[in-house]
Enzyme design. Structure first.
Site, PDB file in Angstrom:
ATOM      1  N   GLY A  15      76.167  48.199  46.286  1.00 19.95           N
ATOM      2  CA  GLY A  15      76.489  46.760  45.267  1.00 19.95           C
ATOM      3  C   GLY A  15      76.211  46.031  46.028  1.00 19.95           C
ATOM      4  CE  LYS A  16      73.188  45.666  51.724  1.00 17.48           C
ATOM      5  NZ  LYS A  16      72.419  47.243  51.856  1.00 17.48           N
ATOM      6  CB  THR A  17      71.272  43.641  45.693  1.00 16.48           C
ATOM      7  OG1 THR A  17      71.006  43.878  46.805  1.00 16.48           O
ATOM      8  CG2 THR A  17      70.282  42.062  45.729  1.00 16.48           C
ATOM      9  CE  LYS A  38      68.014  43.389  51.996  1.00 18.42           C
ATOM     10  NZ  LYS A  38      68.435  43.923  51.717  1.00 18.42           N
ATOM     11  CD  GLU A 114      71.171  42.180  49.613  1.00 21.20           C
ATOM     12  OE1 GLU A 114      71.658  43.906  49.962  1.00 21.20           O
ATOM     13  OE2 GLU A 114      70.523  41.541  49.172  1.00 21.20           O
ATOM     14  N   GLY A 115      72.141  42.006  54.314  1.00 21.95           N
ATOM     15  CA  GLY A 115      71.921  43.126  55.471  1.00 21.95           C
ATOM     16  C   GLY A 115      70.791  44.606  54.286  1.00 21.95           C
ATOM     17  CB  ALA A 116      68.827  46.394  55.581  1.00 23.03           C
ATOM     18  N   GLY A 117      70.499  48.690  54.099  1.00 22.11           N
ATOM     19  CA  GLY A 117      71.219  49.881  54.131  1.00 22.11           C
ATOM     20  C   GLY A 117      73.209  49.518  54.826  1.00 22.11           C
TER      21      GLY A 117
END
Length: 241
Positions: A15-17, A38, A114-117
Protein backbone atom coordinates in the site's frame (compact mmCIF):
# COMPACT_ATOMS: atom_id res chain seq x y z
CA UNK A 1 12.85 24.61 -0.92
CA UNK A 2 9.87 22.50 0.09
CA UNK A 3 9.79 19.60 2.51
CA UNK A 4 10.16 16.05 1.26
CA UNK A 5 9.30 12.58 2.53
CA UNK A 6 10.32 9.12 1.36
CA UNK A 7 7.49 6.57 1.46
CA UNK A 8 8.84 3.06 1.93
CA UNK A 9 7.47 -0.22 3.24
CA UNK A 10 8.31 -3.54 4.86
CA UNK A 11 7.74 -5.32 1.54
CA UNK A 12 6.01 -5.09 -1.81
CA UNK A 13 2.27 -4.65 -2.46
CA UNK A 14 1.57 -3.31 1.03
CA UNK A 15 0.00 0.00 0.00
CA UNK A 16 2.90 2.45 -0.48
CA UNK A 17 1.31 4.00 -3.54
CA UNK A 18 -2.12 4.24 -1.90
CA UNK A 19 -0.55 5.89 1.13
CA UNK A 20 1.37 8.27 -1.15
CA UNK A 21 -1.93 9.18 -2.80
CA UNK A 22 -3.54 9.76 0.61
CA UNK A 23 -0.65 12.01 1.62
CA UNK A 24 -1.05 14.04 -1.58
CA UNK A 25 -4.80 14.36 -1.08
CA UNK A 26 -4.31 15.39 2.54
CA UNK A 27 -1.85 18.07 1.43
CA UNK A 28 -4.34 19.37 -1.15
CA UNK A 29 -7.00 19.59 1.55
CA UNK A 30 -4.61 21.60 3.76
CA UNK A 31 -3.67 23.97 0.95
CA UNK A 32 -0.15 22.53 0.75
CA UNK A 33 1.19 22.26 -2.79
CA UNK A 34 2.43 18.69 -3.19
CA UNK A 35 4.10 16.78 -6.03
CA UNK A 36 4.84 13.06 -6.45
CA UNK A 37 8.12 11.51 -7.61
CA UNK A 38 8.83 7.84 -8.39
CA UNK A 39 12.62 7.62 -8.91
CA UNK A 40 12.58 4.09 -10.34
CA UNK A 41 9.62 2.26 -11.89
CA UNK A 42 10.36 -1.44 -12.36
CA UNK A 43 7.68 -3.14 -14.43
CA UNK A 44 4.75 -1.34 -16.01
CA UNK A 45 1.75 -1.93 -18.19
CA UNK A 46 1.08 -0.44 -21.60
CA UNK A 47 -2.05 1.65 -21.89
CA UNK A 48 -3.97 2.12 -25.17
CA UNK A 49 -1.77 4.11 -27.52
CA UNK A 50 1.34 2.44 -26.08
CA UNK A 51 1.79 4.79 -23.12
CA UNK A 52 3.76 3.26 -20.24
CA UNK A 53 1.65 3.15 -17.06
CA UNK A 54 3.17 2.73 -13.61
CA UNK A 55 2.68 4.18 -10.13
CA UNK A 56 2.85 7.82 -11.30
CA UNK A 57 0.05 7.20 -13.77
CA UNK A 58 -1.98 5.30 -11.16
CA UNK A 59 -1.68 8.24 -8.76
CA UNK A 60 -2.85 10.67 -11.45
CA UNK A 61 -5.72 8.39 -12.51
CA UNK A 62 -7.02 7.66 -9.00
CA UNK A 63 -7.12 11.28 -7.82
CA UNK A 64 -10.28 13.31 -8.54
CA UNK A 65 -8.21 16.38 -9.41
CA UNK A 66 -4.86 16.96 -11.18
CA UNK A 67 -1.68 15.96 -9.33
CA UNK A 68 1.81 16.71 -10.61
CA UNK A 69 3.73 13.43 -10.95
CA UNK A 70 7.12 12.48 -12.34
CA UNK A 71 8.96 9.20 -12.90
CA UNK A 72 12.75 9.23 -12.98
CA UNK A 73 13.49 6.10 -15.01
CA UNK A 74 11.45 3.11 -16.13
CA UNK A 75 12.53 -0.48 -16.61
CA UNK A 76 10.37 -3.14 -18.19
CA UNK A 77 11.32 -5.97 -15.80
CA UNK A 78 9.37 -6.18 -12.54
CA UNK A 79 12.47 -6.94 -10.46
CA UNK A 80 14.76 -5.07 -8.05
CA UNK A 81 16.12 -1.78 -9.49
CA UNK A 82 19.73 -2.98 -9.50
CA UNK A 83 18.85 -6.03 -11.60
CA UNK A 84 16.39 -4.18 -13.85
CA UNK A 85 19.12 -1.65 -14.64
CA UNK A 86 21.73 -4.33 -15.32
CA UNK A 87 19.40 -6.08 -17.75
CA UNK A 88 19.28 -2.85 -19.75
CA UNK A 89 23.04 -2.20 -19.44
CA UNK A 90 22.70 0.67 -17.00
CA UNK A 91 24.07 1.45 -13.54
CA UNK A 92 21.97 3.51 -11.15
CA UNK A 93 23.39 5.95 -8.60
CA UNK A 94 21.99 8.15 -5.88
CA UNK A 95 23.35 11.37 -7.39
CA UNK A 96 21.17 11.01 -10.46
CA UNK A 97 17.94 11.00 -8.45
CA UNK A 98 19.20 13.44 -5.83
CA UNK A 99 19.34 16.18 -8.45
CA UNK A 100 15.77 15.42 -9.56
CA UNK A 101 14.58 15.60 -5.96
CA UNK A 102 16.35 18.90 -5.33
CA UNK A 103 14.78 20.45 -8.44
CA UNK A 104 11.30 19.15 -7.66
CA UNK A 105 11.44 20.38 -4.05
CA UNK A 106 11.96 23.87 -5.41
CA UNK A 107 8.54 23.78 -7.08
CA UNK A 108 6.27 22.69 -4.20
CA UNK A 109 5.72 22.73 -0.45
CA UNK A 110 5.89 18.92 -0.15
CA UNK A 111 7.50 16.33 -2.39
CA UNK A 112 6.31 12.75 -1.89
CA UNK A 113 9.05 10.35 -3.03
CA UNK A 114 7.96 6.73 -3.32
CA UNK A 115 10.40 3.84 -3.20
CA UNK A 116 10.26 0.49 -4.99
CA UNK A 117 9.28 -2.64 -3.08
CA UNK A 118 10.53 -2.80 0.49
CA UNK A 119 13.10 -0.58 2.17
CA UNK A 120 16.05 -2.97 1.68
CA UNK A 121 15.89 -2.91 -2.12
CA UNK A 122 19.32 -2.25 -3.68
CA UNK A 123 19.83 0.44 -6.27
CA UNK A 124 23.21 -0.94 -7.36
CA UNK A 125 25.85 -3.37 -6.15
CA UNK A 126 27.92 -0.98 -4.00
CA UNK A 127 25.38 -1.42 -2.47
CA UNK A 128 23.35 1.78 -2.37
CA UNK A 129 19.69 1.49 -1.50
CA UNK A 130 16.88 3.62 -2.88
CA UNK A 131 15.87 4.69 0.63
CA UNK A 132 19.36 6.22 1.04
CA UNK A 133 17.93 9.15 -0.92
CA UNK A 134 16.24 10.26 2.32
CA UNK A 135 19.58 10.31 4.11
CA UNK A 136 21.27 12.04 1.19
CA UNK A 137 18.56 14.71 1.00
CA UNK A 138 18.19 15.04 4.78
CA UNK A 139 14.46 14.33 4.85
CA UNK A 140 12.48 11.66 6.72
CA UNK A 141 11.09 8.35 5.57
CA UNK A 142 7.65 7.05 6.48
CA UNK A 143 7.27 3.28 6.85
CA UNK A 144 4.10 1.62 5.54
CA UNK A 145 3.33 -1.81 6.97
CA UNK A 146 0.46 -4.26 7.22
CA UNK A 147 -1.52 -5.51 10.21
CA UNK A 148 -1.46 -9.21 9.34
CA UNK A 149 0.48 -12.07 10.94
CA UNK A 150 4.21 -11.59 10.39
CA UNK A 151 4.20 -7.80 10.48
CA UNK A 152 6.02 -7.64 13.83
CA UNK A 153 9.08 -9.36 12.41
CA UNK A 154 8.90 -7.60 9.03
CA UNK A 155 8.51 -4.14 10.54
CA UNK A 156 11.06 -4.44 13.34
CA UNK A 157 13.61 -5.93 10.92
CA UNK A 158 13.01 -3.10 8.47
CA UNK A 159 13.42 -0.50 11.20
CA UNK A 160 16.70 -2.13 12.27
CA UNK A 161 17.90 -1.90 8.66
CA UNK A 162 16.89 1.75 8.34
CA UNK A 163 18.61 2.66 11.60
CA UNK A 164 21.75 0.83 10.54
CA UNK A 165 21.73 2.91 7.33
CA UNK A 166 21.07 6.03 9.49
CA UNK A 167 17.97 6.80 7.43
CA UNK A 168 15.64 9.03 9.48
CA UNK A 169 12.20 7.53 10.13
CA UNK A 170 9.40 10.00 10.78
CA UNK A 171 6.70 7.49 11.67
CA UNK A 172 4.76 4.34 10.88
CA UNK A 173 1.58 4.07 8.80
CA UNK A 174 -0.61 1.00 8.52
CA UNK A 175 -2.40 0.17 5.30
CA UNK A 176 -5.24 -2.23 4.69
CA UNK A 177 -5.36 -3.86 1.27
CA UNK A 178 -8.24 -6.24 2.08
CA UNK A 179 -11.71 -5.57 3.55
CA UNK A 180 -11.17 -7.86 6.55
CA UNK A 181 -9.14 -6.42 9.41
CA UNK A 182 -6.98 -9.10 11.07
CA UNK A 183 -8.11 -10.13 14.54
CA UNK A 184 -4.55 -9.54 15.78
CA UNK A 185 -4.43 -6.10 14.16
CA UNK A 186 -4.90 -4.08 17.35
CA UNK A 187 -2.16 -5.95 19.19
CA UNK A 188 0.23 -5.72 16.23
CA UNK A 189 -0.35 -2.00 16.04
CA UNK A 190 0.14 -1.45 19.78
CA UNK A 191 3.20 -3.70 19.93
CA UNK A 192 4.95 -2.02 17.02
CA UNK A 193 4.35 1.45 18.41
CA UNK A 194 5.61 0.36 21.85
CA UNK A 195 8.70 -1.38 20.50
CA UNK A 196 9.63 1.23 17.91
CA UNK A 197 8.91 4.40 19.87
CA UNK A 198 7.80 6.01 16.60
CA UNK A 199 4.70 8.15 16.06
CA UNK A 200 1.69 6.70 14.30
CA UNK A 201 0.67 8.31 11.00
CA UNK A 202 -2.62 6.41 11.13
CA UNK A 203 -4.29 3.37 9.58
CA UNK A 204 -5.33 3.81 5.96
CA UNK A 205 -8.67 2.05 5.43
CA UNK A 206 -9.42 -0.39 2.65
CA UNK A 207 -10.86 1.53 -0.28
CA UNK A 208 -12.70 -0.70 -2.79
CA UNK A 209 -12.73 1.86 -5.60
CA UNK A 210 -8.93 1.94 -5.61
CA UNK A 211 -8.66 -1.83 -5.63
CA UNK A 212 -10.97 -1.95 -8.62
CA UNK A 213 -9.07 0.82 -10.40
CA UNK A 214 -12.13 3.05 -10.53
CA UNK A 215 -10.53 6.06 -8.84
CA UNK A 216 -11.69 8.16 -5.94
CA UNK A 217 -14.66 10.49 -5.97
CA UNK A 218 -14.30 13.78 -4.14
CA UNK A 219 -16.97 12.72 -1.65
CA UNK A 220 -14.98 9.57 -0.76
CA UNK A 221 -11.90 11.46 0.36
CA UNK A 222 -12.89 12.80 3.84
CA UNK A 223 -13.78 9.38 5.26
CA UNK A 224 -10.74 7.74 3.68
CA UNK A 225 -8.34 10.35 5.08
CA UNK A 226 -9.97 10.73 8.49
CA UNK A 227 -7.83 8.08 10.31
CA UNK A 228 -4.63 9.75 9.06
CA UNK A 229 -5.36 13.40 9.71
CA UNK A 230 -4.23 13.74 13.33
CA UNK A 231 -0.97 11.84 12.71
CA UNK A 232 -0.15 13.70 9.51
CA UNK A 233 -0.96 17.07 11.06
CA UNK A 234 1.47 16.40 13.91
CA UNK A 235 4.10 15.03 11.54
CA UNK A 236 3.84 18.03 9.19
CA UNK A 237 4.20 20.48 12.07
CA UNK A 238 7.44 18.84 13.24
CA UNK A 239 8.78 17.68 9.87
CA UNK A 240 12.19 19.23 9.17
CA UNK A 241 12.46 21.62 6.23
Amino acid sequence: MGKAVFVTATGTDLGKTAFSLALLLWAEKKGISAHYFKPVQCGFTMEPGQTAAGDSEWIARMAPFPITTKTGIRFSAAVSPHLAAERENQVLNLERFGKDIENLRGDCDLLVVEGAGGAAVPLNRKPDFLVDLALQGNFPSLLVCGLELGTLSYTLSTLAFLRERRVPVGGIAFSRTTPERPEIGDDNLRTLLDFSGLPLMGELPYQPSLQMGAGLKAEDIPDWLAPLEAGLEKWWTHCPT
